[in-house]
Every structure is written in C-alpha cells, then in structure tokens.
Design an enzyme around this catalytic site. Structure first.
Site, PDB file in Angstrom:
ATOM      1  N   CYS A  25       0.842  -1.204   0.000  1.00 55.62           N
ATOM      2  CA  CYS A  25       0.000   0.000   0.000  1.00 55.62           C
ATOM      3  C   CYS A  25       0.874   1.251   0.000  1.00 55.62           C
ATOM      4  O   CYS A  25       0.562   2.248  -0.660  1.00 55.62           O
ATOM      5  CB  CYS A  25      -0.911   0.003   1.226  1.00 55.62           C
ATOM      6  SG  CYS A  25      -2.017  -1.410   1.350  1.00 55.62           S
ATOM      7  N   CYS A  84     -17.583  37.612  17.055  1.00 57.89           N
ATOM      8  CA  CYS A  84     -18.407  37.906  15.889  1.00 57.89           C
ATOM      9  C   CYS A  84     -17.809  37.248  14.647  1.00 57.89           C
ATOM     10  O   CYS A  84     -16.753  36.606  14.701  1.00 57.89           O
ATOM     11  CB  CYS A  84     -18.509  39.416  15.671  1.00 57.89           C
ATOM     12  SG  CYS A  84     -16.888  40.181  15.385  1.00 57.89           S
ATOM     13  N   CYS A  87     -14.199  38.219  13.750  1.00 61.59           N
ATOM     14  CA  CYS A  87     -13.175  37.478  14.509  1.00 61.59           C
ATOM     15  C   CYS A  87     -12.897  36.133  13.839  1.00 61.59           C
ATOM     16  O   CYS A  87     -11.744  35.708  13.714  1.00 61.59           O
ATOM     17  CB  CYS A  87     -13.640  37.239  15.944  1.00 61.59           C
ATOM     18  SG  CYS A  87     -13.992  38.738  16.879  1.00 61.59           S
ATOM     19  N   ASP A 598     -40.368  -0.750  25.825  1.00 59.78           N
ATOM     20  CA  ASP A 598     -40.674  -0.584  24.408  1.00 59.78           C
ATOM     21  C   ASP A 598     -40.795  -2.000  23.838  1.00 59.78           C
ATOM     22  O   ASP A 598     -40.232  -2.942  24.388  1.00 59.78           O
ATOM     23  CB  ASP A 598     -39.537   0.188  23.732  1.00 59.78           C
ATOM     24  CG  ASP A 598     -39.668   0.200  22.229  1.00 59.78           C
ATOM     25  OD1 ASP A 598     -40.749   0.564  21.740  1.00 59.78           O
ATOM     26  OD2 ASP A 598     -38.697  -0.172  21.548  1.00 59.78           O
ATOM     27  N   ASP A 800     -37.324   6.419  21.371  1.00 57.66           N
ATOM     28  CA  ASP A 800     -37.410   6.174  22.815  1.00 57.66           C
ATOM     29  C   ASP A 800     -36.617   7.188  23.630  1.00 57.66           C
ATOM     30  O   ASP A 800     -36.763   7.247  24.854  1.00 57.66           O
ATOM     31  CB  ASP A 800     -36.886   4.770  23.149  1.00 57.66           C
ATOM     32  CG  ASP A 800     -37.705   3.671  22.495  1.00 57.66           C
ATOM     33  OD1 ASP A 800     -38.940   3.819  22.461  1.00 57.66           O
ATOM     34  OD2 ASP A 800     -37.116   2.686  22.023  1.00 57.66           O
TER      35      ASP A 800
END
Length: 915
Positions: A25, A84, A87, A598, A800
């Site tokens: 690789c 702001c 900046c 559930d 849930d």
C-alpha cells in the site's frame, strides 16, 4: 519547516497515515504522489510518511485521499475570545496562510483542522491574533466512535448554539492518581481544592481507588496538580486506563508492604509489654532501676514512632499545616500523648502522685501495630474491589497479527491504525473493534455482554475488542482503536461511575468532613471532666480517656462505607454486561416499582421474519418469486424479511416492469403483461381482490399477532405471508421475575393494539399502551410518574430517547441507537430483558450493602466514643483500654471492607457469574 532545494523553497511534511495495511500500500501511495505532485520522500511506512514538496498540505492530502487513505493529524480546539463573524474571518485568514494546515474550519467556539503542527504550535498561532485555543477532548461515553465524531463536527449553525452547549461539548475529563489520602476528611479536602480551580465543573474523589475524576475546561491541567499539592497531597494525571490501573495497583502494593512492616514492628514490641502487664508485671515507676528499664523501653518505643508510626505523624503534621484534621491526627495525638506522658513519668516521677506513675508504652506500640494491621488487611481488600476493572483491562491483548502483502506480521496493539487488516486466529482475543472482511467463526462475547452463548461472526459482522475467537479464523478491518474501542469506552464509563456518589454517600462525606475535629473536641472535654471530677490519679485517668477517645473514633470506616460498596456494585454490574453511568442510578433503581418496555428491539428481536406461508394458487416458490421481485425494490421494514426468506430458499425474483410503490399501502408491477400486487389486506380490498378464501388463515394470523402480507396476480389472491418480530427468548423470564418482585410491568409501543395485546398476554405484561406516536411516549411516562410511580423505561430506538431521558431510570439496549444510549443512565450490553431484573436486584443489594456499612460505622462510633469517654465507669467501674480501642478501630474498618466485598457474591437473578 521549509528547506531550500535547488534554490527553491520546498515544504517539509511529516504525516501520520491511516488505512494502509502493508508496504505494498505504501509503494502504491508513493507512485500516486509522484504522479500527482513533485515529491521527495525521506521515509515511508504504512503508518507515516516524511516528504519534501512544492505542493501545499491540502494538495498532498488530496492525493493521499484519492487512494482511499487518510493523512495528517486531526485536531480540535475550543476557542475563546471570538465574538463575531469578523473574529472568525480574522483567525481563518491567519491560519489559512500556514502551509502546514489543511481542512480548516473555524466557528466562534470551535476550531478543527488537519495539520502537521503540534498542539502548542497551533495554540501559538491562535494567540498571535489575540485569541485562545484549548484542546477539546470529548468525554468518553458508551457510544460508537462515529456518533462521537458527529457530535464534534461543526455545522453552519454552530455559531448560533448556546454557550452552555459549547461548554459541555468541549469539557475534558481528567483522571488523577492521588497519593496521601487516608480518610473521608482527606477526600473532602481534595475535592475542595479541585473545585477551587478555575474551569473545574465537577470533581469526584474516590478514597478506595486513591483517584479523582475532574471535569471542566482546562487550558493547562497544571493548576489542578498545584491545588492538590497545596492541600498536602500528591497527584499525577493518567490518561491511559491500563497505566492508571497499574499505578494504582503498585501504590496499593507499596502501602500493603508499608502497613505490614509497621504492623509487625508494633505488635512485636507491644505484645510482650502488654503480656507483662496482664500477668502482673510492674508497670509503675517506683525507683531509679524502674526509670532505667522503662527509659530504655521508652526510647525503643520512640524509635518505633519514628519508623512504623512515622507516616501517622507526617500526615497529621501536613494536615495541621493545611488547617484540617484527619484520622492520622487522631492516631498521632493518641499515641504521642501516651508516649509523652509515660516519658514524663519516667523522667520526673516525683512530680506525679504515686498512683499516677503508670507507663503506657505498651499502648503506644500496640495501637501502632493494630491500626497498621487493620490498614494492611483493608488495603489488601481494596485491591480486590478493583478486580472487575482489572479483568476488563486484561481483555485486550498486547500483540496482534497484521495481514500484509508479504505475509502475516506481528504488531503491537498500540501501533494499529484504522483500516488495517488483522488476522484473528482460533483462541485469540480480538485486539481492536472491527468489521469481518473474510472468514467465519463463533466469538465468545461474555466478558463484555455477560451473554454466555457464542455469537456467529461472518463477513460484514462487527467485532469488539476483548472478545474471544473460538474455532475459526477471521480477518477483520480495524474500525475502532485506542480510546474509541467499545472496551475502552466501557472501562472509562465504569471508572466514572465508580467515582460518582449517590446522595447517601454525599451525606456521609459531609458528616465525615467534620468528624475528626468533633472527636478532638470530645477528647479534650472528656479529659477535662476526668481531671476535674474523676478519681485519683486524675492525670492518669485523664490521659487514658483522652487517648482512648482519639484512638477508637474511626472516620476511616465512615469514609469507606459507601465508596467500597459502589466500586464493587458497579464492577459486578460491568461483569454482567450492565453499564451504569452514575452511582445515583443504583439508589434510584432500587426504588423502581414500574418497568416500562418498548416492544420492538426490546421485548422482540427487532428483526421481522416470515412466520408462516399460506398458498392458495400455484406453489410456494412462485409465490415467493413474485413477492421477492416487488419487495426488493421497497424500503419498507417488512420487505427485508420477505427478501431474506426468499434468499434462504434460493428463490430468484421474476422479471417485472412498471413498478409502483403506493407508500404505506402496497406495491404494484407488471409480470408477463399481468398485474402483480403485494401489500396489506386493506390495499388488496381497494384493488378489488377477494380475500374470503383466506379468511380462516387470516383469523389464525391475527390471533398470533402476525402481520399478513398478501400477494395477488391476475386479479386473484395467490397467497398470504405472515410476518412477525419474534419475541426474545428471555423476555418471558424477565417479565415473570419482575411480576414476582411486585413490580408493575407496562408495554409502551406504536404498534397496533391487537398485536401489542397478544404479545403482552403471551409474556404476562400487566398494562399495554399501544398505538403511541414517538413524541407521545414521554407523555405516558410522565403520566405514570404523576400516579406516584418510580418508573424505569427500557428502549432501544431514537423514538425512545425522550422517554428514556424523562424516566426515573432510563435503560438502553446495547444494540440500540446511539441517541437512546446517550439518553439512558444504564446500558444493557447483551440487550437481554433479563438484565433489567439483574440491574434492579443488584441496585437493591448495593444500596442494602451501603446502608449496612453506614449503619455499622455510625453505630460503632456512636457507642464506641461514649464508652471510651468513660460513661460506663460511674455505674460499672469499667474503663476501656487504649489498646482495646486500637483493636476496635482496626476491626471496624476491616468489617466495612469485608462486608462490601461480600456484595461480589450476592445471588442475582440471571447472573451467569453467580450460578
């Protein structure tokens, strides 16, 4: 750093690489870089590359990523001082000019980038334009790495997020190993010191583990260490769980050795002295020869105080200089007073009445010996309380097998990178989280989930670090390494929970923090009363009473009463595959009287499958081929069940055309110029299909809560498939046991009432709330709470999450969504409903154990201190000896520790470890 090359400035980059499995690789990457850019590579391995190039870092990363690899180091910072958009632009412009920075994203609160710069260099660059960057480390929780990444990734709306959210997102959790804590007063002092540091949001100090978990925003952790040091203790930061456990164990072993030596010295000297007195030997100073003998013994006892008793006096002095009193203060005052009084009697006997010329050197030696013996046994038992955490740490192997083009190579687990291919041989433990790429085998996941049955893993299946491969061979691709493996997150979660404190423990800590000063005051008052109103020799009685009160009082037992129970209880829960986020859960879970389940994925497997097939026309294969052809183009949850069933039967779909999906109703298509319909019964009736031929079959399906899917062709019903979500094998056991415990069971589901009622009847669930929309689940939880019930909600889906968060206890299935897990206070790694029963029983056992420990500690001190002060003397003429007081003090601590460890062997339903 830029270097000149042939008169031209070139950029120098040293990058970490991810996704490369071998040198093949790496060579492939080298060819790609040379093709895309002009580069001179100095070093190249599957995990790193160092090169010189005219290209920018962005261009280099683009070339690397074109092969599917990743390069560079991702860094995230919390920003301060940006007010702001201007900046943000200012900082973005400044950082963009740096060749070593790529993938830059800046908001008012957060900075993320890929860079070759160090963290200090990045902070310096940010500081150059007047702002501050703080390294942001997401708190480790039980959630997959991907979900953590999603939470940390900025969005365009990030600037509008509240400051609170930004603060929480950037909080760090630091683990500290603390040296020098001996009792609950020490814990209070350390917590107070940590909370005084700017940026600290919470501090949890654990006396049992000699550790602290500190959460907050820190530009630099050094102030934390300084604060602890200024309080008279020592601390160091430990990020690696294995290193922390090793250092804690080493610290405990060093303490064991010290206490053992002190106990042997004290008892070796004190026992003959005590026996001498018991069997009538002279312990009075009557003449010069007595002075010489006892003066020599006093000198030996002084040497004992300087050696075996040294740490008591040093710790007491350190505490005094910092304006507090601890258990060591009591021991130092008691033994010091006994020795000092005895030496005064030896040196100037004539200044004391004849009856007061008794020496107490045996008390000095025996108290040091017995208390040290108690500490030795206590420390040895403490090391057992961490056994569950150590067992988790031992699950990860140190070496792994890397698959490369040149063959298999051994690699350290610490060097594994994301994307690497690893071979897991039979009998080996999985080193990191990953996905199976080839092979199949059964994995034993019991060490993480508590589930004893091995799980089959094939290509595409996820595997977790620490699980044990059985008989097959697997090749996996690493998807989670280091702190992002499930095992690492479990360890961190267990450690955090063990350091947290329920309300009962916090109350005990408040009492303990004032306990020692109160005892000192009681000792002084008792001494004064005996001096003023006691019999002769007043001075002797005064000394005995004051010393005995100081020695018998045991803040140690109070300080250990709850932390030990919590540590053992949460550790046992982890062994059973139950992760507890906070110790408060133990106290609340023990009071639960209603459990709400559930249905899908909690009581059922969450994987619909074909239960029955009824053919009216043709044969089963034709029916399935028609259904498969249409359903493979649908995204409906039931479609997958039909497709999977057809694949298992090796059925091939027929060729269809003119496919139409009438969402929520059914599917239409043409096959051999005739219409095929697949869908619900209502859809069939809309299309004019006669269902009367299948009436009895449909009634049978309805009785078993199976969902029918009809198939029609050429205007005639061909057959009906019955689909159901199978009930988990353990659901009935769990509900039955909860009913036996007197806990009200409820099913809360969005499914049809008929289906819900059928399942509830089969399982024995008391109450059914069906056809509930996702946003209504929380309302039903609230309604149950308004009835005065303590509710535990068990679920696994995103829908849930609100109900899990609102319930008194939210319990998530480990196989569930990340949102559900994050909303819950408890996670069941094995996703078995029986673990709910185990969790409730364990919580009750842990709370009961805490109450026993606290009751024992309070009763001991409540009775022991008055007896030591001499309340029984006027009526019975009984006065407690300081030696007996020392033995009682040691025994009280040993009793608390032993009782906490007894919790480990508690019989808990469905716990494989206690069967």
């Amino acid at each position: 750093m830029d270097i000149p090359q042939g008169g031209v400035i070139m950029n120098h980059f040293a990058l970490a690489l991810r996704g490369l499995n071998c040198m093949g690789c790496a060579r492939k990457l080298e060819r790609q870089l040379n093709q895309d850019l002009t580069v001179e590579i100095e070093t190249l391995t599957p995990t790193s590359i160092e090169l010189h190039t005219h290209a920018t870092l962005n261009e280099v990363l683009t070339s690397i990523e074109s092969l599917g690899y990743q390069g560079g180091t991702e860094q995230t910072y919390q920003l301060q001082g940006l007010n702001c958009g201007r900046c943000v632009n200012k900082l973005t412009t400044h950082l963009s000019a740096q060749a070593e920075i790529a993938k830059l994203h800046v908001s008012k609160e957060r900075l993320s980038l890929v860079t070759t710069l160090t963290a200090e260099q990045v902070k310096a660059l940010v500081a150059e334009v007047g702002y501050q960057a703080i390294e942001a480390e997401q708190e480790s929780t039980f959630a997959p790495a991907a979900s953590i990444d999603e939470k940390e990734t900025d969005t365009p709306d990030a600037e509008n997020s509240s400051n609170t959210e930004a603060t929480e997102a950037s909080s760090q959790t630091l683990s500290l190993l603390i040296k020098g804590m001996t009792c609950a007063s020490c814990v209070a002092s350390v917590e107070k010191a940590l909370l005084s540091v700017e940026g600290v949001q919470s501090a949890q100090v654990n006396l049992t583990e000699q550790s602290a978990l500190v959460r907050g925003i820190f530009a630099n952790p050094q102030p934390l260490l300084n604060a602890i040091q200024s309080s008279g203790y020592q601390a160091e930061i430990l990020d690696d769980p294995a290193q922390q456990q090793a250092k804690q164990q080493a610290q405990l072993e060093a303490l064991q050795k010290e206490h053992k030596q002190s106990a042997l010295l004290g008892i070796a000297l004190g026992t003959p002295l005590m026996l001498w007195g018991v069997f009538g030997g002279n312990m009075m100073i009557r003449n010069s020869s007595d002075q010489m003998v006892w003066g020599g013994i006093g000198t030996i006892c002084f040497a004992l105080l300087l050696t075996a008793g040294r740490h008591f006096f040093m710790n007491a002095w350190q505490a005094l200089t910092h304006g507090r009193a601890t258990m060591d203060t009591l021991v130092a005052l008691g033994t010091g007073a006994a020795w000092f009084y005895s030496m005064l009697v030896v040196a100037w006997p004539q200044t004391f009445p004849d009856a007061a010329r008794h020496v107490y050197f045996e008390a000095t030696a025996m108290i040091i010996g017995l208390i040290s013996l108690g500490h030795y046994i206590e420390t040895k038992a403490k090391s057992n309380t961490n056994r569950s955490l150590q067992a988790l740490l031992n699950l990860q192997p140190q070496q792994a097998t890397l698959v490369t083009e040149q063959g298999d190579q051994s690699i350290a687990v610490a060097d594994i990178q994301l994307g690497m291919s690893l071979r897991i041989k039979p009998g080996e433990q999985v080193p990191v989280d990953g996905v199976v790429s080839t092979g199949h085998s059964y994995l034993d996941e019991s060490m993480l989930t508590g589930e004893p049955i091995p799980v089959l893993k094939e290509a595409g299946a996820k595997v977790a670090a620490g699980t044990l491969n059985q008989d097959g061979s697997l090749v996996i691709t690493a998807t989670g390494i280091g702190a992002q493996t499930m095992l690492a997150r479990i360890i961190q979660m267990v450690r955090q929970a063990q350091s947290s404190k329920p309300a009962m423990a916090r109350l005990a800590d408040q009492i303990s923090s004032v306990f020692v000063p109160v005892v000192v005051v009681i000792a002084i008052l008792s001494a004064a009363l005996w001096y003023l109103y006691g019999p002769d020799p007043k001075a002797s009685y005064m000394l005995v009473v004051a010393t005995t009160v100081l020695i018998i009082a045991c803040p140690c037992a109070l300080g250990l009463a709850t932390p030990l129970s919590i540590t053992v209880g949460i550790g046992k829960a982890a062994e059973m595959g139950i992760l507890i986020r906070d110790a408060n859960v133990l106290q609340t879970a023990s009071q639960v009287d209603t459990v709400v389940f559930d249905k899908t994925g909690t009581l059922t497997l969450g994987k619909p499958s074909i239960q029955s097939l009824h053919v009216l026309q043709g044969d089963e294969n034709q029916l399935l081929a028609l259904a498969y052809a249409l359903e493979q183009q649908s995204e409906h949850p039931l479609a997958k069940a039909i497709c999977d069933y057809a694949k298992q039967r090796n059925i091939s779909p027929v060729e269809i055309s003119q496919f139409t999906n009438q969402r929520g109703r059914g599917l239409l298509a043409d096959y051999q110029n005739q219409t095929v319909l697949v869908g619900s019964l209502a859809f069939m009736q809309e299309q004019g299909i006669d269902l009367s031929m299948a009436e009895s079959t449909l009634e049978k399906f309805a009785a078993q809560a199976w969902t029918p899917v009809a198939v029609a062709y050429r205007g005639m019903l061909q057959g009906v498939l019955a689909i159901a979500d199978p009930i988990k094998p353990t659901s009935a056991q769990a509900v039955r046991k909860l009913n036996e415990l007197g806990i009200h069971t409820v099913m809360l589901t969005g499914d049809h009432t008929s289906v819900a009622n059928a399942i509830a009847k089969e399982l024995g669930i008391s109450q059914v709330i069906a056809q509930v929309l996702p946003d209504q689940k929380a309302q039903h939880i609230q309604a149950l709470q308004q009835q005065g019930r303590k509710v535990a909600m068990i679920g696994d889906g995103i829908n849930d999450a609100p109900a899990l968060a609102l319930a008194d206890i939210g319990i998530a299935m480990g196989s569930g969504s990340d949102v559900a897990i994050e909303s819950a206070q408890m996670t069941l790694l094995n996703s078995s409903p029986t673990s709910v029963v185990s969790a409730i029983e364990l919580s009750k056992a842990t709370l009961r154990n805490m109450k026993q420990n606290l009751f024992g500690a309070f009763i001991y001190n409540t009775l022991g201190i008055p007896i030591a002060a001499g309340v029984l003397y006027p009526a019975f003429g009984f006065l407690l000896s300081p030696v007996v007081a020392g033995a009682a003090m040691a025994l009280s601590s040993i009793t608390v520790v032993s009782n906490a460890n007894r919790l480990r062997w508690s019989k808990i339903s469905f716990d494989q470890h206690s069967q």
